[in-house]
Design an enzyme around this catalytic site. Structure first.
Site, mmCIF file in Angstrom:
data_model
loop_
_atom_site.group_PDB
_atom_site.id
_atom_site.type_symbol
_atom_site.label_atom_id
_atom_site.label_comp_id
_atom_site.label_asym_id
_atom_site.label_seq_id
_atom_site.Cartn_x
_atom_site.Cartn_y
_atom_site.Cartn_z
ATOM 1 N N SER A 138 0.840 -1.197 0.000
ATOM 2 C CA SER A 138 0.000 0.000 0.000
ATOM 3 C C SER A 138 0.875 1.248 0.000
ATOM 4 O O SER A 138 1.996 1.242 0.527
ATOM 5 C CB SER A 138 -0.848 -0.033 1.270
ATOM 6 O OG SER A 138 -1.428 1.216 1.518
ATOM 7 N N TYR A 162 -1.484 -0.722 11.140
ATOM 8 C CA TYR A 162 -1.732 -1.333 9.820
ATOM 9 C C TYR A 162 -0.532 -1.095 8.899
ATOM 10 O O TYR A 162 -0.023 -2.036 8.268
ATOM 11 C CB TYR A 162 -3.009 -0.744 9.202
ATOM 12 C CG TYR A 162 -3.171 -1.085 7.732
ATOM 13 C CD1 TYR A 162 -3.468 -2.385 7.327
ATOM 14 C CD2 TYR A 162 -3.010 -0.106 6.736
ATOM 15 C CE1 TYR A 162 -3.608 -2.705 5.977
ATOM 16 C CE2 TYR A 162 -3.141 -0.425 5.389
ATOM 17 C CZ TYR A 162 -3.440 -1.722 5.016
ATOM 18 O OH TYR A 162 -3.558 -2.037 3.677
ATOM 19 N N LYS A 166 2.352 -3.684 6.916
ATOM 20 C CA LYS A 166 2.709 -3.701 5.485
ATOM 21 C C LYS A 166 4.216 -3.479 5.320
ATOM 22 O O LYS A 166 4.865 -4.111 4.495
ATOM 23 C CB LYS A 166 1.911 -2.646 4.720
ATOM 24 C CG LYS A 166 0.436 -2.956 4.608
ATOM 25 C CD LYS A 166 0.171 -4.193 3.749
ATOM 26 C CE LYS A 166 -1.296 -4.584 3.715
ATOM 27 N NZ LYS A 166 -1.538 -5.892 3.092
HETATM 28 N N1 LIG Z 1 -8.759 -1.516 -0.459
HETATM 29 C C1 LIG Z 1 -7.764 -0.656 -0.302
HETATM 30 O O1 LIG Z 1 -7.982 0.567 -0.277
HETATM 31 C C2 LIG Z 1 -6.333 -1.150 -0.163
HETATM 32 C C3 LIG Z 1 -5.289 -0.233 -0.348
HETATM 33 C C4 LIG Z 1 -3.975 -0.693 -0.221
HETATM 34 C C5 LIG Z 1 -3.721 -2.033 0.084
HETATM 35 N N2 LIG Z 1 -4.767 -2.881 0.269
HETATM 36 C C6 LIG Z 1 -4.475 -4.290 0.599
HETATM 37 O O2 LIG Z 1 -5.026 -5.109 -0.419
HETATM 38 C C7 LIG Z 1 -5.430 -6.363 0.135
HETATM 39 C C8 LIG Z 1 -6.865 -6.638 -0.262
HETATM 40 O O3 LIG Z 1 -7.668 -5.551 0.179
HETATM 41 P P1 LIG Z 1 -9.241 -5.504 -0.079
HETATM 42 O O4 LIG Z 1 -9.615 -4.087 -0.150
HETATM 43 O O5 LIG Z 1 -9.608 -6.414 -1.183
HETATM 44 O O6 LIG Z 1 -9.737 -6.090 1.302
HETATM 45 P P2 LIG Z 1 -10.953 -7.085 1.619
HETATM 46 O O7 LIG Z 1 -11.158 -7.045 3.080
HETATM 47 O O8 LIG Z 1 -12.105 -6.800 0.724
HETATM 48 O O9 LIG Z 1 -10.319 -8.492 1.191
HETATM 49 C C9 LIG Z 1 -9.512 -9.257 2.049
HETATM 50 C C10 LIG Z 1 -10.050 -10.662 2.038
HETATM 51 O O10 LIG Z 1 -9.243 -11.465 2.906
HETATM 52 C C11 LIG Z 1 -10.091 -12.314 3.653
HETATM 53 N N3 LIG Z 1 -9.348 -12.635 4.877
HETATM 54 C C12 LIG Z 1 -9.015 -11.804 5.891
HETATM 55 N N4 LIG Z 1 -8.351 -12.475 6.843
HETATM 56 C C13 LIG Z 1 -8.233 -13.758 6.417
HETATM 57 C C14 LIG Z 1 -7.653 -14.924 6.951
HETATM 58 N N5 LIG Z 1 -7.049 -14.911 8.155
HETATM 59 N N6 LIG Z 1 -7.700 -16.066 6.246
HETATM 60 C C15 LIG Z 1 -8.330 -16.103 5.030
HETATM 61 N N7 LIG Z 1 -8.915 -15.021 4.484
HETATM 62 C C16 LIG Z 1 -8.864 -13.868 5.162
HETATM 63 C C17 LIG Z 1 -11.354 -11.512 3.885
HETATM 64 O O11 LIG Z 1 -12.490 -12.316 4.156
HETATM 65 C C18 LIG Z 1 -11.490 -10.759 2.556
HETATM 66 O O12 LIG Z 1 -12.271 -11.495 1.632
HETATM 67 C C19 LIG Z 1 -5.186 -6.265 1.626
HETATM 68 O O13 LIG Z 1 -3.954 -6.870 1.906
HETATM 69 C C20 LIG Z 1 -5.114 -4.772 1.883
HETATM 70 O O14 LIG Z 1 -4.320 -4.471 3.003
HETATM 71 C C21 LIG Z 1 -6.068 -2.479 0.137
#
Ligand SMILES: NC(=O)c1ccc[n+]([C@@H]2O[C@H](COP(=O)([O-])OP(=O)(O)OC[C@H]3O[C@@H](n4cnc5c(N)ncnc54)[C@H](O)[C@@H]3O)[C@@H](O)[C@H]2O)c1
Length: 347
Positions: A138, A162, A166
């Protein structure tokens, strides 16, 4: 050439790619992009922040089922079993906790899921001989940068637990790549993912009051929230409101395909920004969402929030040269797809 294999019940053919957290917002869109690029995504999720119906939606989009492994990345026996039953060419690791505010209140939960989850996955990959991993990082690893656009060489530091997870995950992957040429890592630093698949069948579904601008605007447009609070209108930007680098989630999904191809063709690891390099202000986003939903959306000015920077925009040139990746979609397309998603799925 990678081994191609099929477990019983899989219907998408091609190299199998494991998507941890693949039922979530970015993971589900990446499953579509991967399948369209000829790979066979296998979704692993514990559904702590996603609904199982996402799999049905993916099948509606793709016309074939997507394989699902339901379980937790912290469960090593489960992981080992999954890797025994499938032969993966690579893994894309999305599964994580991602709410910055919650991470301040529950830092141990964040370290456990995000850091211990990563080490459990890496141990299993190592034991199974799977060496290619794309990792969801991120722009938060840049803290509050003062260089614009932000290059990958900008100092990395954290402003929340958080962000710490990362940063620690990135550092672990970089140290492992230095220590052992077995590994190839693609670290993708997402800027501000926004929008939804054009079908309106999958999208972002935050619980409660959204932290991010676009889902917040969606709720204002639906009449579920009264107005948008605009935090700060005196920043040194053209209209005084903060500028962020919104990247269409399908562009972001395609960046994963580019990263994966780069790893699989043996070109080596990379740590790159994924953004447009352009940036849009809060007022530009408000106007664009208004066009998408067909009415001016109510907003109220408020004071700046602590830690908010005027402008946070990616330098996307390294992704362009290393991954041959550039974003293609506009802010209006992000807002239109978001509006299609929320109107198809509200209530
Ligand atoms: N959405 C954003 O703005 C953003 C920005 C930068 C980085 N990210 C990173 O991108 C990745 C995906 O983000 P997202 O927005 O799709 O989030 P999200 O919460 O929609 O997706 C994460 C998924 O992981 C699953 N999950 C969580 N813990 C788990 C576990 N212990 N075992 C199995 N599954 C598990 C959740 O059920 C969910 O479906 C994350 O690592 C997040 O930190 C997201």
């Amino acid at each position: 050439m990678l081994a191609r294999s099929q477990a019983k019940g899989d219907a998408v053919s091609g190299d199998k790619i494991l998507l941890t957290g693949g039922a979530g917002y970015i993971g589900s869109h990446t499953a579509v992009a991967l399948a369209e690029a000829g790979y066979a995504p296998v979704v692993l999720d514990n559904f702590s922040n996603a609904k199982p119906s996402v799999l049905e939606r993916l099948e509606m989009i793709l016309g074939v089922p997507v394989a699902l492994e339901r379980g937790d990345i912290l469960d090593r026996a489960f992981l080992a079993d999954v890797f025994t039953r499938h032969e993966f060419g690579a893994v894309i690791h999305f599964a994580a906790r991602k709410a910055v505010g919650e991470s301040v209140a529950r830092p141990m939960d964040y370290f456990e899921t995000n850091c211990c989850g990563l080490t459990a996955l890496l141990r299993t990959m190592e034991a199974s001989g799977v060496r290619n991993l794309v990792f969801s990082s991120s722009a938060t690893v840049y803290g509050e940068p003062d260089v614009f656009p932000v290059p990958e060489t900008a100092p990395r530091w954290h402003t929340s637990p958080y962000a710490m997870t990362k940063l620690a995950s990135e550092d672990l992957l970089l140290a492992m790549a230095d220590a052992d040429p077995f590994w190839a890592f693609g670290i993708l630093r997402y800027f501000n993912p926004a929008g939804a698949h054009e079908s309106g069948l999958i999208g972002e579904e935050p619980d409660g009051i959204p932290n991010n601008l676009m889902p917040y605007l969606a709720k204002v447009a639906l009449g579920e929230l009264p107005h948008l609070n605009v935090f700060g209108d005196d920043f040194p930007t053209p209209d005084g409101t903060g500028v962020r680098d919104f990247v269409h989630v399908m562009d972001l999904a395609e960046a994963h395909v580019s990263s994966l191809r780069t790893l699989l063709d043996g070109s080596g690891g990379h740590a790159v920004n994924i953004g447009t390099g352009e940036g849009s202000s809060v007022m530009q986003m408000l106007a664009s969402y208004g066009r998408a939903c067909g009415r001016d959306l109510p907003w109220k000015p408020g004071p700046r929030r602590a830690g908010d920077v005027a402008k946070l925009v990616a330098d996307p040139s390294l992704a362009a040269s290393v991954l041959k990746f550039r974003t293609r979609r506009t802010l209006d397309e992000m807002c239109e797809s978001s509006w299609r998603w929320v109107t198809r799925n509200s209530r």
